[in-house]
Design a protein around this motif. Structure first.
Motif, short mmCIF file in Angstrom:
data_model
loop_
_atom_site.label_atom_id
_atom_site.label_comp_id
_atom_site.label_asym_id
_atom_site.label_seq_id
_atom_site.Cartn_x
_atom_site.Cartn_y
_atom_site.Cartn_z
N HIS A 88 0.84 -1.20 0.00
CA HIS A 88 0.00 0.00 0.00
C HIS A 88 0.87 1.24 0.00
CE1 HIS A 88 0.76 -0.57 4.30
NE2 HIS A 88 0.33 0.65 4.56
N ASP A 121 5.99 4.36 4.74
CA ASP A 121 6.96 3.37 5.23
C ASP A 121 6.88 2.06 4.44
OD1 ASP A 121 4.41 3.27 6.48
OD2 ASP A 121 5.17 1.90 8.00
N HIS A 122 5.90 1.90 3.58
CA HIS A 122 5.77 0.69 2.77
C HIS A 122 6.10 0.94 1.30
CE1 HIS A 122 3.91 -1.95 5.86
NE2 HIS A 122 3.67 -0.77 6.40
N ASP A 178 -0.21 -3.86 6.06
CA ASP A 178 -1.06 -3.43 7.19
C ASP A 178 -2.49 -3.87 6.88
OD1 ASP A 178 1.16 -2.21 8.27
OD2 ASP A 178 0.64 -0.21 7.55
N HIS A 223 -5.72 -0.11 11.61
CA HIS A 223 -5.03 -1.38 11.88
C HIS A 223 -5.94 -2.27 12.72
CE1 HIS A 223 -0.94 -0.03 10.64
NE2 HIS A 223 -1.43 1.16 10.95
N HIS A 232 6.44 -5.15 12.24
CA HIS A 232 6.35 -3.89 12.98
C HIS A 232 5.22 -3.78 14.00
CE1 HIS A 232 3.81 -3.47 9.50
NE2 HIS A 232 3.58 -2.18 9.63
N PHE A 266 9.30 -0.98 8.70
CA PHE A 266 7.95 -0.42 8.66
C PHE A 266 7.71 0.25 10.00
CE2 PHE A 266 7.38 -4.60 6.27
CZ PHE A 266 7.85 -4.05 5.10
N GLY A 318 4.43 1.52 11.28
CA GLY A 318 3.13 1.49 11.94
C GLY A 318 2.50 2.86 12.04
ZN ZN Z 1 2.74 -0.34 8.29
#
Ligand code: ZN
Ligand code: ZN
Length: 341
Positions: A33, A37-38, A109, A276, A298, A322, A324
């Protein structure tokens, strides 16, 4: 050799020669996604769900990217790669990697609650499951989203009655659109910060039942009196907020379920809504995969990993880059406090 390996560049498939959400520059990246961080800069080629592609262009500029549908299969050197909905933000995907009958799923996630802006999370049976654990502690138990939306709308109504504009702070990609789908337009105008507007413009598949306007300097004084403004967390304390005075601010994040964190925030209010899975959501998702081997990334990877071991599963915590929800929402002080591994 294992189908996937955890390397210092990211999650790697040696047979297929590709990475999933790598953090170092690589030739071929499958992206779960478009959160920062991804989905990082510097990959020669990106594969992602087609809803993520315009957002990747917006965030990363000119890149080579291919969009696919959920359920569509791509082959890389005999390895099958298929994306399934992760329910985290629009376009978010779990990646199923298959080779010679072996099935691994990397979740990215995810959340299980249907937020009506994503295709809902779909459990995928596999031998090995790689899960996140952003809220992987038993203290994290989300209220149903409808309860939170009602709290937010009540807060807006109250602020308006007191002559104040409401500023709702949530991550521009995902959280903001989810909030915008659930406001009560009877209470007044709804405005958004430019970074939220950019995501809306690049996500035409999300339909809103009432007008949403971009905040711009051309609007006359008083235009936003009593309105609801949705902005990214970085707007907190910024000069951009000045024009809305007097106003009240609120953070929207899973971390707001913890009173200590809520109290230390500079905002006037906090609403505990997360994209999440909570503790039970993580366990339900993991069980539904029927995987016997789990890798936890993560978040509270060690805590969740040990719990899964106690259930008789083979589980281990793996280190990734990652970050979060902490990165998206909270300043560094809290980020450090919520890191446990
Ligand atoms: Zn994440
Ligand atoms: Zn994310």
């Amino acid at each position: 050799m294992p189908l996937l390996e955890f390397t210092d560049k990211g999650i790697f498939c040696p047979q297929g020669n590709f990475y999933i959400d790598p953090w170092e520059n690589v030739d071929y990246a499958v992206i779960t996604h478009a959160h920062a961080d991804h989905a990082r800069k510097g990959m020669k080629y990106y594969l992602a769900h087609h809803w993520s592609i315009p957002i990747l262009y917006l965030r990363l500029g000119k890149i080579n990217a291919q969009g696919v549908e959920y359920g569509e299969t791509i082959y890389r050197n005999g390895v099958r790669v298929t994306l399934f909905p992760a329910g985290h933000i629009p376009g978010s995907s779990q990646v199923l990697v298959e080779y010679k009958g072996e099935r691994w799923v990397v979740s990215g996630d995810y959340k299980l609650e249907n937020d009506e802006i994503c295709i809902p999370f779909e459990p995928v049976k596999c031998h090995v499951f790689v899960t996140e654990s952003t809220f992987g502690l038993p203290i994290y138990q989300w209220k149903p989203q409808q309860v939170i939306f009602e709290e937010i709308n009540r807060w807006w109504q109250y602020n308006r009655a007191n002559g104040k504009t409401s500023i709702l702070l949530g991550y521009a990609l995902g959280k903001a659109q989810r909030l915008l789908k659930n406001l009560n337009p009877a209470f007044g105008r709804i405005g958004v910060h430019g970074s939220v507007w950019n995501v809306i413009e690049n996500s035409p598949f999300i339909k809103y039942e009432y007008p949403i306007e971009k905040v711009s300097p051309s609007q006359p004084k008083g235009y936003w009196d009593g309105a609801m403004i949705v902005a990214p967390p970085s707007a907190d304390g910024s000069r951009w907020l000045k024009k809305f005075q007097p106003y009240q601010t609120a953070f929207v994040s899973g971390w707001m379920s913890i009173r200590g964190i809520r109290r230390r925030k500079a905002t006037d209010a906090g609403f505990a809504l997360s994209d999440h899975a909570d503790w039970n959501g993580l366990l339900r998702a993991i069980r539904a995969t029927e995987a016997q081997e789990i890798y936890v990334t993560h978040g509270y990877a060690h805590v969740l990993g040990r719990y899964l071991q106690s259930l008789g599963l083979k589980a281990s915590a793996v280190k990734t880059e990652f970050e979060g929800e902490s990165l998206h929402i909270l300043p560094n002080e809290e980020t450090e406090n919520v890191e446990m591994s």
